[in-house]
Design a protein around this motif. Structure first.
Motif, PDB file in Angstrom:
ATOM      1  N   PHE B  29       9.433  -5.321  -2.192  1.00  0.00           N
ATOM      2  CA  PHE B  29       9.183  -5.049  -3.609  1.00  0.00           C
ATOM      3  C   PHE B  29      10.344  -4.201  -4.086  1.00  0.00           C
ATOM      4  O   PHE B  29      10.355  -2.997  -3.846  1.00  0.00           O
ATOM      5  CB  PHE B  29       7.887  -4.271  -3.818  1.00  0.00           C
ATOM      6  CG  PHE B  29       6.650  -5.023  -3.436  1.00  0.00           C
ATOM      7  CD1 PHE B  29       6.171  -6.048  -4.239  1.00  0.00           C
ATOM      8  CD2 PHE B  29       5.957  -4.702  -2.283  1.00  0.00           C
ATOM      9  CE1 PHE B  29       5.012  -6.734  -3.903  1.00  0.00           C
ATOM     10  CE2 PHE B  29       4.799  -5.389  -1.941  1.00  0.00           C
ATOM     11  CZ  PHE B  29       4.335  -6.411  -2.754  1.00  0.00           C
ATOM     12  N   ALA B  34       7.832  -3.761   2.255  1.00  0.00           N
ATOM     13  CA  ALA B  34       6.413  -3.629   2.589  1.00  0.00           C
ATOM     14  C   ALA B  34       6.111  -4.315   3.917  1.00  0.00           C
ATOM     15  O   ALA B  34       5.281  -3.847   4.692  1.00  0.00           O
ATOM     16  CB  ALA B  34       5.562  -4.216   1.475  1.00  0.00           C
ATOM     17  N   ASP B  53      -3.082   1.567   9.355  1.00  0.00           N
ATOM     18  CA  ASP B  53      -3.411   2.707   8.512  1.00  0.00           C
ATOM     19  C   ASP B  53      -3.157   2.385   7.047  1.00  0.00           C
ATOM     20  O   ASP B  53      -2.615   1.333   6.723  1.00  0.00           O
ATOM     21  CB  ASP B  53      -2.568   3.915   8.942  1.00  0.00           C
ATOM     22  CG  ASP B  53      -3.465   5.054   9.405  1.00  0.00           C
ATOM     23  OD1 ASP B  53      -4.647   5.010   9.024  1.00  0.00           O
ATOM     24  OD2 ASP B  53      -2.989   5.951  10.102  1.00  0.00           O
ATOM     25  N   SER B  59      -2.790  -5.357   3.087  1.00  0.00           N
ATOM     26  CA  SER B  59      -3.133  -6.089   1.870  1.00  0.00           C
ATOM     27  C   SER B  59      -1.972  -6.964   1.435  1.00  0.00           C
ATOM     28  O   SER B  59      -2.149  -8.119   1.040  1.00  0.00           O
ATOM     29  CB  SER B  59      -3.505  -5.133   0.746  1.00  0.00           C
ATOM     30  OG  SER B  59      -4.658  -4.416   1.090  1.00  0.00           O
ATOM     31  N   THR B  60      -0.784  -6.422   1.515  1.00  0.00           N
ATOM     32  CA  THR B  60       0.396  -7.187   1.131  1.00  0.00           C
ATOM     33  C   THR B  60       0.519  -8.439   1.999  1.00  0.00           C
ATOM     34  O   THR B  60       0.805  -9.529   1.509  1.00  0.00           O
ATOM     35  CB  THR B  60       1.667  -6.326   1.299  1.00  0.00           C
ATOM     36  OG1 THR B  60       1.456  -5.098   0.620  1.00  0.00           O
ATOM     37  CG2 THR B  60       2.873  -7.032   0.745  1.00  0.00           C
TER      38      THR B  60
HETATM   39  N1  LIG Z   1       3.323  -4.641  -5.965  1.00  0.00           N
HETATM   40  C1  LIG Z   1       3.902  -3.674  -5.231  1.00  0.00           C
HETATM   41  N2  LIG Z   1       5.041  -3.096  -5.658  1.00  0.00           N
HETATM   42  C2  LIG Z   1       5.636  -2.139  -4.929  1.00  0.00           C
HETATM   43  N3  LIG Z   1       5.186  -1.685  -3.752  1.00  0.00           N
HETATM   44  C3  LIG Z   1       4.076  -2.218  -3.265  1.00  0.00           C
HETATM   45  C4  LIG Z   1       3.359  -3.237  -3.970  1.00  0.00           C
HETATM   46  N4  LIG Z   1       2.279  -3.594  -3.253  1.00  0.00           N
HETATM   47  C5  LIG Z   1       2.314  -2.827  -2.143  1.00  0.00           C
HETATM   48  N5  LIG Z   1       3.386  -2.007  -2.144  1.00  0.00           N
HETATM   49  C6  LIG Z   1       3.736  -1.061  -1.091  1.00  0.00           C
HETATM   50  O1  LIG Z   1       3.684  -1.726   0.143  1.00  0.00           O
HETATM   51  C7  LIG Z   1       3.129  -0.900   1.136  1.00  0.00           C
HETATM   52  C8  LIG Z   1       1.973  -1.575   1.812  1.00  0.00           C
HETATM   53  O2  LIG Z   1       0.874  -1.629   0.912  1.00  0.00           O
HETATM   54  P1  LIG Z   1      -0.493  -2.356   1.230  1.00  0.00           P
HETATM   55  O3  LIG Z   1      -1.324  -2.322  -0.003  1.00  0.00           O
HETATM   56  O4  LIG Z   1      -0.213  -3.674   1.820  1.00  0.00           O
HETATM   57  O5  LIG Z   1      -1.159  -1.385   2.319  1.00  0.00           O
HETATM   58  P2  LIG Z   1      -2.524  -1.528   3.105  1.00  0.00           P
HETATM   59  O6  LIG Z   1      -2.188  -1.651   4.544  1.00  0.00           O
HETATM   60  O7  LIG Z   1      -3.359  -2.608   2.520  1.00  0.00           O
HETATM   61  O8  LIG Z   1      -3.199  -0.122   2.843  1.00  0.00           O
HETATM   62  P3  LIG Z   1      -4.742   0.275   2.567  1.00  0.00           P
HETATM   63  O9  LIG Z   1      -5.348   0.484   3.910  1.00  0.00           O
HETATM   64  O10 LIG Z   1      -4.627   1.565   1.840  1.00  0.00           O
HETATM   65  O11 LIG Z   1      -5.358  -0.799   1.780  1.00  0.00           O
HETATM   66  C9  LIG Z   1       2.740   0.416   0.473  1.00  0.00           C
HETATM   67  O12 LIG Z   1       3.760   1.346   0.727  1.00  0.00           O
HETATM   68  C10 LIG Z   1       2.717   0.061  -0.999  1.00  0.00           C
HETATM   69  O13 LIG Z   1       3.085   1.162  -1.777  1.00  0.00           O
END
Ligand SMILES: Nc1ncnc2c1ncn2[C@@H]1O[C@H](COP(=O)(O)OP(=O)(O)OP(=O)(O)O)[C@@H](O)[C@H]1O
Ligand SMILES: [Mg+2]
Lengths: 368, 273
Positions: B29, B34, B53, B59-60
């Motif tokens: 991003f 990510a 964590d 989620s990404t």
């Molecule tokens: N649309 C976006 N634009 C910029 N950065 C993003 C975007 N989506 C996610 N990120 C960044 O990518 C990284 C991974 O985010 P992600 O939401 O995938 O984490 P996660 O493992 O699902 O966390 P959680 O357990 O809190 O849900 C984070 O640092 C987040 O800030």
């Protein structure tokens, strides 16, 4: 495990009464409003208000506002606003007037052409809102001024300096489409009813009410169709979903952009329908046509149960909201009450409706 | 809680071809990386847990699988064929259903309207084409009953359901529309004890129907209760995939937190984390 939860669920089930169910309908408030206003005028207004001619008298402005209000309500349910509806009435009026008077077009061409231009402007509104992600409130506020100003300038160009374009009546008098957009319907039936002495008539034997003004028929038909679309079609479900949560809706496969742009087109077309009806009726068009109607339409929609946040509301509610409007504007002239109370009443009604809607929403969502 | 309640049904078939295979997925991003090369696959009838964590990129990652994000780099195979989803709708049509962390439910709308949102059953032709409300209501009640939830009425607004019930509606919806792969993004994170075990039981039920489940969580106990395989994401990278029985809960916990730090922390807390 499933069995346990089922049992627990069951014993916590409270039978939902008819009254509770009714409470959850968005149009309940507006319906209650109609009843309240009717009772109020039954006590304060002269008896003529609720005669057939009195009813037609307040239903006609109610219909003109209601067509706008139902469009506004559907757009609000879809999660957007259109503040340019009132100016759109003036602009469409100008376009329509210019088509029939200046260019001498027959209605079969002038009406679709006017609708096409309005639809394009509605689509432009929607596209700007969706492309930029700006609130529709601000984008359509810009169009409120742009279209109002353009109507003024356009009128001056079309008439050579005047802000009123006359001669519409002469131009459309003999057109076969004119009766669809102006005058009264069911005149034969009303004449017959008068002959049978079933409705009031003049000493000449002519009925006091020659028929039902066509805008009332448009209004009722539109309310029914809009309600059907909202409650009984997939498109209706998409409108609620788009307004409820744009993201969730599009993640579930709802074509949110298409839905929203169509709704902007719809409000522009509602404005155009009202413009055509009122311009033919008045025989002329001017730059003040539709002035402040955007607010009245939104207020009627809110009285009808639409939430400002979108995703909830009803077309039939807006229908009743517009009738309340018509009754109060016209009804005050049948009373000894100073008519300038109208605006006070309007504001109070709006405030009451918003508070009521807020309460209902909390009930529907169980305060979560 | 669910540490002693397992919903496991035996070892998964290992020779099967994965339904979805993701290879070296990267997602940037702007200047944020990510995902820095993640590989992952899902077999039919298994529950593959994706752990990590907050901010690890879980989620990404699943959003690239479900067509919300396009990966910056990497390949996605569906039944062995390369795929290129350009919208969630594409992925849905290919049988990949996602229950997002935010559930994609609209609280003000009824359960039925949510259930069929975007895929309403219709009857009638042309101008009279309309939503088949009776069919939709019946199907919703039936699907929810199968999941062990008795609805008051199909008109009930989703906003009045509990978190676990909403989660179940979302899962039931995905299964009803013929998902081959079901992605669940932290379905248990906001739930209490009983609601959690309900959701875990639902996962097990869905898996037994032959659906491949991707279960995202940062709770190792929940993962151990239902998982067949485990992949840990850490700061956008994965250290590979472990099969059930090859790894303990504590080892997973360590991997999630990046090893040593956790060991140190655990020491100071007396092994309570
Ligand atoms: N649309 C976006 N634009 C910029 N950065 C993003 C975007 N989506 C996610 N990120 C960044 O990518 C990284 C991974 O985010 P992600 O939401 O995938 O984490 P996660 O493992 O699902 O966390 P959680 O357990 O809190 O849900 C984070 O640092 C987040 O800030
Ligand atoms: Mg996440």
């Amino acid at each position: 495990m499933a069995d346990v939860s089922e049992a627990v669920q069951d014993e916590r089930l409270k039978q939902e009464g008819f009254a509770t169910k009714l409470m959850k309908r968005p149009e309940l408030g507006a319906l209650a409003g109609v009843v309240a206003v009717t009772i109020f005028f039954l006590f304060t207004a002269s008896d003529t208000m609720f005669t057939l001619s009195g009813v037609m008298n307040f239903m006609t402005p109610a219909a003109q506002l209601g067509i706008l209000a139902i469009g506004a309500a559907m757009l609000m349910i879809g999660g957007e606003f259109d503040l340019s509806i009132g100016s759109m009435v003036a602009f469409s009026g100008l376009i329509f007037g210019a088509f029939v008077v200046t260019f001498g077009m027959p209605l079969v061409i002038a009406i679709p052409a006017t609708f096409a231009i309005a639809a394009a402007l509605g689509a432009l509104n929607g596209t700007i809102v969706l492309k930029t992600g700006l609130p529709s409130f601000i984008v359509t506020l810009a169009f409120l001024f742009i279209l109002r100003g353009a109507s003024l300038v356009g009128l001056k160009i079309a008439t050579g300096g005047s802000t009123q374009l006359r001669g519409v009546r002469d131009a459309v008098e003999n057109d076969f489409l004119t009766p669809v957009f102006s005058g009264d319907a069911f005149t034969g039936l009303f004449a017959w009813l008068a002959k049978q002495e079933m409705i009031d008539r003049f000493s000449s034997g002519m009925p006091k009410v020659p028929g039902i003004p066509v805008e009332i028929l448009w209004f009722v038909a539109f309310a029914l169709i809009a309600t059907y679309v909202l409650l009984r079609t997939p498109q209706g479900n998409w409108i609620f979903a788009s307004g409820g949560d744009e993201n969730a809706a599009s993640n579930s496969g709802v074509p949110v952009r298409r839905v929203k742009i169509s709704l902007f087109v719809l409000t522009a077309c509602c404005a155009t329908l009202v413009a055509i009806i009122t311009v033919i009726d008045a025989g002329s068009t001017d730059a003040r046509r539709g002035f402040m109607k955007e607010f009245e339409a939104i207020i009627a929609a809110v009285i009808g149960g639409c939430l400002l946040t979108g995703g909830y509301g009803s077309a039939i509610g807006a229908f009743f909201g517009a009738i309340i409007f018509g009754m109060v504007t016209i009804g005050l002239t049948y009373t000894t009450i100073d008519q300038d109370w109208f605006q006070v009443f309007l504001g109070a009604m709006l405030l009451a409706a918003v508070l009521f809607n807020n309460f209902i929403r909390k009930r529907v969502t169980g305060e979560r | 809680m669910a540490g002693d309640t397992t919903f496991h049904h035996g070892a998964p078939k290992t020779d099967a071809q994965p339904i979805v295979q993701m290879r070296d997925i990267e997602k940037h991003f702007g200047n944020i990386i990510a995902l820095a090369g993640v590989s992952f696959d899902v077999l039919a009838g298994e529950c593959h847990c994706l752990l990590g964590d907050n901010g690890a990129g879980k989620s990404t990652f699943i959003k690239t699988m479900s067509g919300v994000h396009k990966p910056t780099k990497g390949e996605i195979f569906l039944n062995g064929k390369p795929m290129d989803f350009s919208s969630p709708r594409d992925a849905m049509e290919a049988g990949i259903a996602t229950v997002f962390q935010d559930l994609a439910m609209i609280p003000l709308m009824s359960v039925t309207r949510n259930f069929f949102m975007g895929r309403e059953p219709t009857k009638g032709k042309w101008l009279f084409k309309r939503m088949d409300i009776d069919k939709a209501n019946a199907a919703t009640m039936e699907a929810m009953r199968e999941m062990g939830i008795k609805l008051r009425s199909p008109d009930q607004a989703v906003g009045t359901l509990s978190g676990g019930e909403r989660q179940t509606v979302a899962i039931a919806r995905a299964v009803y529309f013929g998902a081959k792969v079901l992605i669940l993004d932290e379905p248990t994170s906001a739930l209490g004890v009983r609601q959690t075990s309900n959701v875990l039981a639902t996962i097990d039920r869905v898996r037994k129907q032959g659906v491949g489940v991707v279960f995202i969580t940062h709770n190792v106990r929940h993962a151990m209760a239902v998982g067949d395989r485990f992949t840990v994401l850490n700061r956008g990278k994965t250290l590979g995939t472990a099969r059930r029985g090859d790894i303990t809960g504590n080892e997973l916990q360590d991997l999630m937190a990046g090893g040593q730090e956790m060991a140190a922390l655990e020491g100071s807390l007396g092994g309570t984390v």
